[in-house]
Design an enzyme around this catalytic site. Structure first.
Site, mmCIF file in Angstrom:
data_model
loop_
_atom_site.group_PDB
_atom_site.id
_atom_site.type_symbol
_atom_site.label_atom_id
_atom_site.label_comp_id
_atom_site.label_asym_id
_atom_site.label_seq_id
_atom_site.Cartn_x
_atom_site.Cartn_y
_atom_site.Cartn_z
ATOM 1 C CD GLU A 211 -3.064 -0.919 2.249
ATOM 2 O OE1 GLU A 211 -2.868 -0.124 3.188
ATOM 3 O OE2 GLU A 211 -4.088 -1.591 2.137
ATOM 4 C CG LEU A 212 4.989 3.217 2.068
ATOM 5 C CD1 LEU A 212 4.401 4.495 2.662
ATOM 6 C CD2 LEU A 212 6.143 2.721 2.944
ATOM 7 C CG HIS B 136 1.147 6.993 -0.999
ATOM 8 N ND1 HIS B 136 0.208 7.996 -0.929
ATOM 9 C CD2 HIS B 136 0.589 5.910 -0.409
ATOM 10 C CE1 HIS B 136 -0.871 7.533 -0.301
ATOM 11 N NE2 HIS B 136 -0.658 6.278 0.023
ATOM 12 C CD GLN C 278 9.552 -3.547 0.616
ATOM 13 O OE1 GLN C 278 9.156 -3.032 -0.428
ATOM 14 N NE2 GLN C 278 8.767 -4.276 1.378
ATOM 15 C CG LEU C 279 14.511 -7.212 3.903
ATOM 16 C CD1 LEU C 279 15.868 -7.135 4.567
ATOM 17 C CD2 LEU C 279 13.525 -7.935 4.807
ATOM 18 N NE ARG D 292 15.652 -11.276 -7.679
ATOM 19 C CZ ARG D 292 16.381 -10.822 -8.691
ATOM 20 N NH1 ARG D 292 16.561 -9.522 -8.853
ATOM 21 N NH2 ARG D 292 16.945 -11.657 -9.536
ATOM 22 N NE ARG E 28 1.861 19.909 -3.861
ATOM 23 C CZ ARG E 28 1.830 20.366 -5.095
ATOM 24 N NH1 ARG E 28 2.891 20.268 -5.881
ATOM 25 N NH2 ARG E 28 0.749 20.947 -5.562
ATOM 26 N NE ARG F 189 -2.473 4.780 1.573
ATOM 27 C CZ ARG F 189 -3.000 3.782 0.876
ATOM 28 N NH1 ARG F 189 -3.957 3.040 1.390
ATOM 29 N NH2 ARG F 189 -2.594 3.525 -0.359
HETATM 30 C C1 FAD Z 1 -8.753 3.884 1.740
HETATM 31 C C2 FAD Z 1 -8.002 3.508 0.491
HETATM 32 C C3 FAD Z 1 -8.403 2.424 -0.252
HETATM 33 C C4 FAD Z 1 -7.715 2.056 -1.423
HETATM 34 N N1 FAD Z 1 -8.128 0.981 -2.144
HETATM 35 C C5 FAD Z 1 -7.473 0.639 -3.293
HETATM 36 C C6 FAD Z 1 -7.897 -0.478 -4.100
HETATM 37 O O1 FAD Z 1 -8.850 -1.163 -3.796
HETATM 38 N N2 FAD Z 1 -7.175 -0.778 -5.204
HETATM 39 C C7 FAD Z 1 -6.104 -0.026 -5.618
HETATM 40 O O2 FAD Z 1 -5.501 -0.330 -6.643
HETATM 41 N N3 FAD Z 1 -5.692 1.019 -4.880
HETATM 42 C C8 FAD Z 1 -6.346 1.370 -3.739
HETATM 43 N N4 FAD Z 1 -5.913 2.438 -3.005
HETATM 44 C C9 FAD Z 1 -4.693 3.147 -3.439
HETATM 45 C C10 FAD Z 1 -5.044 4.441 -4.198
HETATM 46 O O3 FAD Z 1 -5.765 4.176 -5.376
HETATM 47 C C11 FAD Z 1 -3.751 5.216 -4.559
HETATM 48 O O4 FAD Z 1 -2.959 4.410 -5.406
HETATM 49 C C12 FAD Z 1 -2.918 5.559 -3.340
HETATM 50 O O5 FAD Z 1 -3.722 6.068 -2.325
HETATM 51 C C13 FAD Z 1 -1.867 6.608 -3.728
HETATM 52 O O6 FAD Z 1 -2.550 7.821 -3.983
HETATM 53 P P1 FAD Z 1 -2.108 8.821 -5.153
HETATM 54 O O7 FAD Z 1 -2.063 8.131 -6.468
HETATM 55 O O8 FAD Z 1 -2.986 10.026 -4.993
HETATM 56 O O9 FAD Z 1 -0.627 9.185 -4.633
HETATM 57 P P2 FAD Z 1 0.665 9.580 -5.481
HETATM 58 O O10 FAD Z 1 1.052 8.499 -6.381
HETATM 59 O O11 FAD Z 1 1.684 9.995 -4.486
HETATM 60 O O12 FAD Z 1 0.201 10.808 -6.334
HETATM 61 C C14 FAD Z 1 -0.102 12.053 -5.706
HETATM 62 C C15 FAD Z 1 -0.940 12.875 -6.674
HETATM 63 O O13 FAD Z 1 -0.144 13.200 -7.800
HETATM 64 C C16 FAD Z 1 -0.989 13.162 -8.965
HETATM 65 N N5 FAD Z 1 -0.487 12.080 -9.851
HETATM 66 C C17 FAD Z 1 0.412 11.102 -9.537
HETATM 67 N N6 FAD Z 1 0.647 10.318 -10.587
HETATM 68 C C18 FAD Z 1 -0.110 10.787 -11.591
HETATM 69 C C19 FAD Z 1 -0.306 10.389 -12.925
HETATM 70 N N7 FAD Z 1 0.332 9.344 -13.452
HETATM 71 N N8 FAD Z 1 -1.162 11.091 -13.679
HETATM 72 C C20 FAD Z 1 -1.814 12.166 -13.189
HETATM 73 N N9 FAD Z 1 -1.693 12.601 -11.901
HETATM 74 C C21 FAD Z 1 -0.839 11.929 -11.132
HETATM 75 C C22 FAD Z 1 -2.397 12.882 -8.499
HETATM 76 O O14 FAD Z 1 -3.035 14.120 -8.256
HETATM 77 C C23 FAD Z 1 -2.178 12.157 -7.201
HETATM 78 O O15 FAD Z 1 -3.270 12.210 -6.299
HETATM 79 C C24 FAD Z 1 -6.590 2.820 -1.844
HETATM 80 C C25 FAD Z 1 -6.200 3.929 -1.072
HETATM 81 C C26 FAD Z 1 -6.882 4.275 0.077
HETATM 82 C C27 FAD Z 1 -6.416 5.477 0.876
#
Ligand code: FAD
Length: 258
Positions: free
Chosen positions: A100-101, A104, A112-113, A116, A199, A208
């Site tokens: 999940e981490l 982002h 990460q550890l 392999r 940010r 999270r």
């Molecule tokens: C409660 C919860 C449930 C979730 N459930 C699922 C799930 O079921 N399945 C799943 O796959 N994921 C799930 N996620 C993960 C979620 O979809 C995101 O991948 C994760 O939270 C990272 O968020 P982000 O993409 O906004 O963050 P980052 O990747 O850090 O991006 C930050 C921001 O930058 C912009 N950005 C980044 N990359 C792009 C890009 N390529 N194009 C355009 N804009 C961009 C967007 O504005 C984005 O919000 C879940 C997350 C949460 C918090």
């Protein structure tokens, strides 16, 4: 079996400012006496970066760095916050957590550890509190994890024999471990070094440290936020804490996704 129930967060890195270079820049631009009232390099760097945009060093408004950064949050000038960077090592967490981490992406760096290269036969396993609280479910979980661990050890042994013809022992071990790890569960403990800018940390915390986030990642997000609030209150002091029924904490801010 080493069962882990709480993550650990180590605050590793903050920034420093070259005061001589800042003075040289100010002098080159006819600013004789600009100061600010924070000792936190990340906060000061964000303020300098923001002031460069409008060259507003000469007549700063009252209120110091806290008021300056609060204004940045209010107007959503979030790119300025990318100049503050903080690093953590997180241990005692599961591979589910790191999966999940690492979703982002923007503004984050990870190390990460490696499963392999590193032998996982003595790995710890992270047990969710709701399973640990129920003796019957705890027994199901323990049995499943122990069985995976035993299978991993047998596979590493068998694969080491299969790759015995390879001359390089490191390559031999890597070939065995990278295949054997396929049976390790999500619960397997891992360690990850994370660096992100302010940010990016704020966006991570919003998603999270929310009550909707999964418990393990929320605990880590809460630990990171608590540490960052002590470290850089002008960048992270706007989050309000909420106690949740399960004993964990969530946090929220009116300044979302700046
Ligand atoms: C409660 C919860 C449930 C979730 N459930 C699922 C799930 O079921 N399945 C799943 O796959 N994921 C799930 N996620 C993960 C979620 O979809 C995101 O991948 C994760 O939270 C990272 O968020 P982000 O993409 O906004 O963050 P980052 O990747 O850090 O991006 C930050 C921001 O930058 C912009 N950005 C980044 N990359 C792009 C890009 N390529 N194009 C355009 N804009 C961009 C967007 O504005 C984005 O919000 C879940 C997350 C949460 C918090």
């Amino acid at each position: 079996m080493n069962i882990i129930r709480e993550p650990k967060v180590y605050f590793l890195g903050r920034q420093d400012i070259d005061a001589g270079e800042l003075d040289r820049f100010l002098a080159d631009h006819d600013v004789s006496a600009w100061t600010t009232d924070t000792e936190v390099a990340g906060e000061k760097l964000c303020e300098v970066a923001g002031r460069v945009c409008y060259m507003s060093f000469a007549r700063p408004r009252p209120g110091g760095n806290a008021v300056y950064l609060r204004h940045i949050l209010e107007v959503g000038h979030g790119s300025v916050l990318e100049h503050a960077v903080f690093s953590f090592i997180i241990t005692g967490v599961s591979r589910s957590f790191t999966h999940e981490l690492v979703r982002h992406r923007a503004g984050f760096g990870y190390s990460q550890l490696s499963q392999r290269y590193v032998d996982e036969s003595q790995a710890g396993f992270v047990e969710p509190a709701c399973i640990a609280a129920d003796p019957e479910l705890h027994a199901v979980w323990t049995q499943a994890v122990e069985s995976c661990r035993a299978a991993y050890a047998r596979l590493v042994e068998g694969l080491a024999a299969r790759f015995a013809h390879l001359p390089d022992p490191t390559a031999r071990r890597k070939m065995a471990r990278q295949a054997a790890r396929s049976v390790l569960p999500n619960a397997t403990e891992t360690k990850i070094f994370v660096t992100a800018n302010a940010r990016a940390w704020r966006h991570f915390i919003e998603l999270r440290c929310s009550e909707h986030a999964e418990v393990e990642i929320r605990k880590v997000a809460a630990a990171i936020l608590a540490r960052l609030q002590r470290e850089a209150p002008n960048l992270f002091g706007d989050y309000a804490w909420v106690d949740l029924p399960d004993g964990t904490r969530a946090a929220a801010t009116p300044h979302r996704k700046v």
